[in-house]
Design a protein around this motif. Structure first.
Motif, mmCIF file in Angstrom:
data_model
loop_
_atom_site.group_PDB
_atom_site.id
_atom_site.type_symbol
_atom_site.label_atom_id
_atom_site.label_comp_id
_atom_site.label_asym_id
_atom_site.label_seq_id
_atom_site.Cartn_x
_atom_site.Cartn_y
_atom_site.Cartn_z
ATOM 1 N N ILE A 276 -3.937 0.779 3.519
ATOM 2 C CA ILE A 276 -3.881 -0.561 3.915
ATOM 3 C C ILE A 276 -3.546 -0.939 5.272
ATOM 4 C CG2 ILE A 276 -2.461 -1.141 1.682
ATOM 5 C CD1 ILE A 276 -0.502 -2.309 2.794
ATOM 6 N N PRO A 277 -4.302 -2.240 5.969
ATOM 7 C CA PRO A 277 -4.343 -2.505 6.930
ATOM 8 C C PRO A 277 -3.405 -3.073 7.912
ATOM 9 C CG PRO A 277 -5.151 -4.006 6.007
ATOM 10 C CD PRO A 277 -4.964 -3.738 5.229
ATOM 11 N N SER B 77 -1.228 -5.899 7.732
ATOM 12 C CA SER B 77 0.102 -6.690 5.568
ATOM 13 C C SER B 77 0.744 -5.416 6.130
ATOM 14 C CB SER B 77 -1.344 -6.490 4.814
ATOM 15 O OG SER B 77 -2.640 -7.053 4.809
ATOM 16 N N LYS C 40 -12.630 -0.301 -6.979
ATOM 17 C CA LYS C 40 -11.743 -1.760 -7.130
ATOM 18 C C LYS C 40 -12.353 -2.747 -8.324
ATOM 19 C CE LYS C 40 -14.425 -1.882 -2.356
ATOM 20 N NZ LYS C 40 -14.381 -2.288 -1.113
ATOM 21 N N ASP D 136 -6.712 -9.948 -1.399
ATOM 22 C CA ASP D 136 -7.751 -9.614 -1.375
ATOM 23 C C ASP D 136 -8.298 -9.634 0.504
ATOM 24 O OD1 ASP D 136 -11.196 -9.675 -2.228
ATOM 25 O OD2 ASP D 136 -10.613 -7.966 -0.822
ATOM 26 N N SER D 137 -8.021 -10.913 0.647
ATOM 27 C CA SER D 137 -7.993 -10.623 2.008
ATOM 28 C C SER D 137 -7.232 -10.404 3.097
ATOM 29 C CB SER D 137 -8.060 -12.241 2.458
ATOM 30 O OG SER D 137 -6.544 -13.091 2.361
ATOM 31 N N GLY E 18 -5.782 -7.599 2.616
ATOM 32 C CA GLY E 18 -6.606 -6.207 2.695
ATOM 33 C C GLY E 18 -5.497 -5.328 1.551
ATOM 34 N N ASN F 247 -8.790 -4.060 -2.834
ATOM 35 C CA ASN F 247 -9.912 -3.408 -2.621
ATOM 36 C C ASN F 247 -9.645 -3.352 -1.154
ATOM 37 O OD1 ASN F 247 -10.222 -4.252 -5.257
ATOM 38 N ND2 ASN F 247 -10.997 -5.999 -4.899
ATOM 39 N N TYR F 248 -9.149 -2.125 -0.554
ATOM 40 C CA TYR F 248 -9.528 -2.610 0.796
ATOM 41 C C TYR F 248 -10.073 -1.319 1.009
ATOM 42 C CZ TYR F 248 -8.487 -1.468 5.455
ATOM 43 O OH TYR F 248 -8.154 -1.499 6.622
ATOM 44 N N SER F 249 -11.401 -1.093 1.502
ATOM 45 C CA SER F 249 -12.009 0.633 1.518
ATOM 46 C C SER F 249 -11.346 0.308 2.889
ATOM 47 C CB SER F 249 -13.637 0.400 1.535
ATOM 48 O OG SER F 249 -13.822 -1.065 2.305
ATOM 49 N N SER F 250 -10.503 1.393 3.042
ATOM 50 C CA SER F 250 -10.489 1.720 4.709
ATOM 51 C C SER F 250 -12.040 2.590 5.402
ATOM 52 C CB SER F 250 -9.884 3.210 5.564
ATOM 53 O OG SER F 250 -10.132 3.630 3.989
ATOM 54 N N LYS G 229 -16.688 -4.546 6.763
ATOM 55 C CA LYS G 229 -15.780 -4.644 5.993
ATOM 56 C C LYS G 229 -15.793 -6.169 5.847
ATOM 57 C CE LYS G 229 -11.219 -4.996 4.999
ATOM 58 N NZ LYS G 229 -11.044 -6.493 4.474
#
Lengths: 240, 459
Positions: free
Chosen positions: B52-53, B56, B106, B131-132, B134, B137-140, B145
């Motif tokens: 996760i980013p 977050s 996803k 979702d926003s 991350g 459905n977060y693809s690194s 993106k």
């Protein structure tokens, strides 16, 4: 909301879903160019109307439906919401209303059949809570069953609430007899509500009669894929 | 729990509570779709690691962070009984659990919606929010993106990677991108576009004076980070006026950018809140005291701009009048000084026109007389207006008096009726008394007579 439990009838109450949360059950069944889209969910009527468009667009995108479904979905949702709102201003009578609720639904591979009594007067009732407990107790693993059960309960409650509104309207139209007796006849005429007085009087016992035992017991069935296909084929034949 | 491999770039970790896969936040530097400066994960096809980013990082299973409250206010303001924090927690946690079960596939909104109990609008909002940020459905992968919603849908909020680097400011009221100027309230952490500010499109408890005006035209392009600002201040302190050297010290900024940023720095208030930059404040004070005349001139500019910014604008109260609302909006956009200048210019232009009209009408080239005419006309107008007002007031008072008189008259009539009634009932009472009296007399005579008859019978 006033606490239930007092006998006799209270004054008319503004129409709303007789549950803790005022959510409207919405059912979609759209057929277009050979594709059939069936769905059922709950909607909060206090949400702004632009949400309908957003939701429809999202659903069409997620399920990869042809874009013609978009307008149909939003129209259907809107008309059902409008029906609900049309009822909202009117009164409904709430009296002693214990009604049997029947469940008979198939979700993916799980088949549930059940019947139980529900107090329509209890405005704090929560179909979602009931569904959650039911699934947990019966060991249902499919997570889609819970919401489907809650939806079925909600739908039936909604129908009965609608009926009580129309019966209230009828009793008001007939001006001959006084209100109290009129209401009593109306509720008995609905036929669904059980007469609590008779049920809990000293003559009969609270224990259910033997012949009713089977009906009131929940039944959960897990179907195999072939059975699911067979059932679906049968349903479609009935639908046509 | 599997051990977490070290990742280059210094990203942190979240100790996961329930899932068996380790969660590893990354550190992307910019979240705009155009720039792909995401750091690639060590192994791309990792099915047992969930990324996760790093913005977050606040996420925790059992708590609600305030950015969630901010982005989804309708779930927390108890307007509807089915929208409350408990429901939000349930929805959010179930969605995330479901995603992590499906990982790396996803999940779509419809999948989620079918399995959750609740009204679909709230589910959709929570889904979009997660979702926003991350969290689902977060693809690194380093491929583009894009933020995962339709173009026409209202953007709920943009996850800023660092606070100063947000590319665009989104208005909390109307969810549109703020362009020229916006109003920010640090106390409540709200950003409003000029239109919403003027219309009062914010929550009830907030006073309009809580907002500060923030110019955006330069900020959106550059977005100066704290480090750069610090470098800038240092450079100015060292090199004073030599903007070439300053620009070279502050890497990546042209001279013009440095100058404009320096002029715009909101000294005092903003740095007072920031404990890190107290030294910056001191350096600025030193700069202020420097004897260099040119930099002093610029410094004065810099110190005047904070006043300019700090001026608290109160929107013109009567926003119901559309013209006034428009004027308020325009003046809010343009800023007070510009609005002042414009107003002054407009007034002088109007008086000039008047001047001209006076000249043409009077035909007298004498300027003073014309001026006198103008002022006399104004005085006469004022007097007539006054008289009109007085007449209106008199009329109103007269009407009020009439109404009162009518009321009193009605009451008198009513009382007279009552009086009549009283008389009537009194007369009735009298009659009844008389009747009673005659009855009594009759009875008395009868008894006398009967007693006499008895006596006679006895004898």
């Amino acid at each position: 909301m006033k606490a239930s439990g007092s006998s006799g009838w209270k004054g008319p109450v503004k129409f709303r879903m007789p549950t803790a949360e005022n959510l409207v059950p919405i059912r979609l069944d759209i057929q277009f160019e050979g594709q059939r889209y069936k769905d059922a969910f709950t909607w909060n009527p206090s949400d702004p109307d632009n949400e309908i468009v957003l939701f429809a667009r999202r659903t069409v995108k997620d399920l990869k439906l042809p874009p013609a479904f978009f307008t149909q979905i939003s129209q259907s949702i809107q008309s059902q919401l409008a029906d609900f709102r049309a009822y909202e201003g009117q009164d409904m009578y709430t009296g002693e209303k214990i009604i049997p609720i029947k469940l008979d639904l198939r979700v993916n591979q799980t088949l549930i059949k059940d019947q139980f009594l529900w107090d329509l007067n209890n405005f704090e009732s929560d179909p979602e809570e009931f569904a959650r407990t039911l699934c947990k107790d019966l060991g249902v693993e499919d997570p889609e069953v819970g919401p489907a059960v809650a939806f079925a309960i909600r739908e039936q409650l909604y129908e009965i609430a609608v009926q009580s509104v129309s019966s209230a309207r009828e009793s008001r139209l007939s001006k001959k007899s006084r209100r109290g007796s009129d209401y009593g006849s109306a509720s008995k005429a609905s036929g669904l509500s059980m007469d609590l007085v008779k049920l809990f009087s000293f003559k009969s016992s609270v224990v259910r009669k033997r012949k009713d035992l089977d009906i009131y017991e929940p039944m959960v069935d897990l179907l195999t894929n072939e059975e699911v296909d067979a059932l679906e084929a049968r349903e479609e034949r009935h639908a046509r | 729990m599997a051990t977490n491999a070290p990742i280059p770039g210094g990203s942190g970790e979240i100790p996961p509570i329930t899932p068996s896969r380790p969660i590893i936040p990354e550190t992307p530097s910019e979240i705009s779709a155009s720039s792909n400066s995401l750091q690639p994960p060590p192994s791309s096809s990792d099915t047992d690691r969930i990324y996760i980013p790093s913005y977050s990082r606040w996420f925790s299973w059992n708590e609600i962070n305030e950015c969630e409250v901010r982005s989804l206010p309708e779930l927390f303001d108890s307007r509807s009984s089915s929208k409350n924090p408990r429901v939000y927690l349930y929805l959010r946690n179930s969605i995330i659990k479901q995603y992590r079960d499906e990982h790396p596939n996803k999940i779509s909104f419809t999948d989620v919606r079918r399995t959750l109990v609740g009204d679909v609008v709230s589910i959709r909002r929570v889904f979009d929010f997660l979702d926003s940020w991350g969290l689902i459905n977060y693809s690194s992968s380093a491929s583009a993106k894009p933020l995962k919603w339709d173009d026409k849908e209202a953007v709920a909020s943009e996850p800023p990677s660092t606070v100063k680097e947000s590319a665009k400011r989104i208005c909390n009221g109307c969810k549109s991108v703020c362009s020229v100027a916006c109003f920010a309230s640090e106390k409540y952490e709200l950003t409003l576009c000029a239109r919403c500010y003027v219309r009062g499109n914010y929550r009830v408890g907030i006073n309009s004076s809580e907002f500060k005006r923030v110019e955006l035209s330069e900020e959106s392009k550059t977005g100066w980070s704290e480090k750069e600002t610090l470098l800038l201040l240092e450079a100015v302190m060292h090199y004073g006026d030599d903007w070439k050297k300053v620009a070279s010290h502050v890497t990546g900024r042209t001279e013009k950018d440095c100058v404009s940023q320096f002029v715009k720095l909101p000294f005092g208030e903003q740095f007072a809140k920031d404990s890190d930059s107290e030294d910056a404040l001191e350096t600025f004070n030193q700069i202020k005291g420097s004897a260099d005349p040119e930099s002093e001139g610029r410094v004065k500019d810099g110190s005047s701009s904070p006043d300019y910014k700090r001026m608290k604008l109160t929107p013109l109260a009567d926003a119901s009048n559309p013209i006034m609302a428009q004027a308020a909006f325009l003046s809010a956009l343009a800023g007070t000084k510009v609005a002042e200048a414009a107003a002054r210019a407009a007034v002088t232009a109007l008086s000039d026109i008047d001047h001209e009209a006076g000249k043409n009408a009077g035909g007298d080239p004498n300027g003073q007389e014309i001026n006198g005419n103008n002022s006399e006309r104004a005085v006469a107008e004022a007097k007539s207006l006054l008289e009109k007002e007085e007449k209106e007031v008199e009329g109103a008072i007269r009407e009020i008096v009439e109404v009162e008189m009518m009321k009193i008259r009605d009451r008198i009539v009513h009382f007279e009726k009552l009086d009549l009634e009283m008389e009537r009932s009194r007369k009735q009472l009298e009659e009844m008394k008389n009747l009673l009296f005659t009855d009594q007399l009759n009875i008395f005579f009868h008894t006398r007579r009967s007693r006499k008859a008895e006596d006679r019978a006895e004898c």
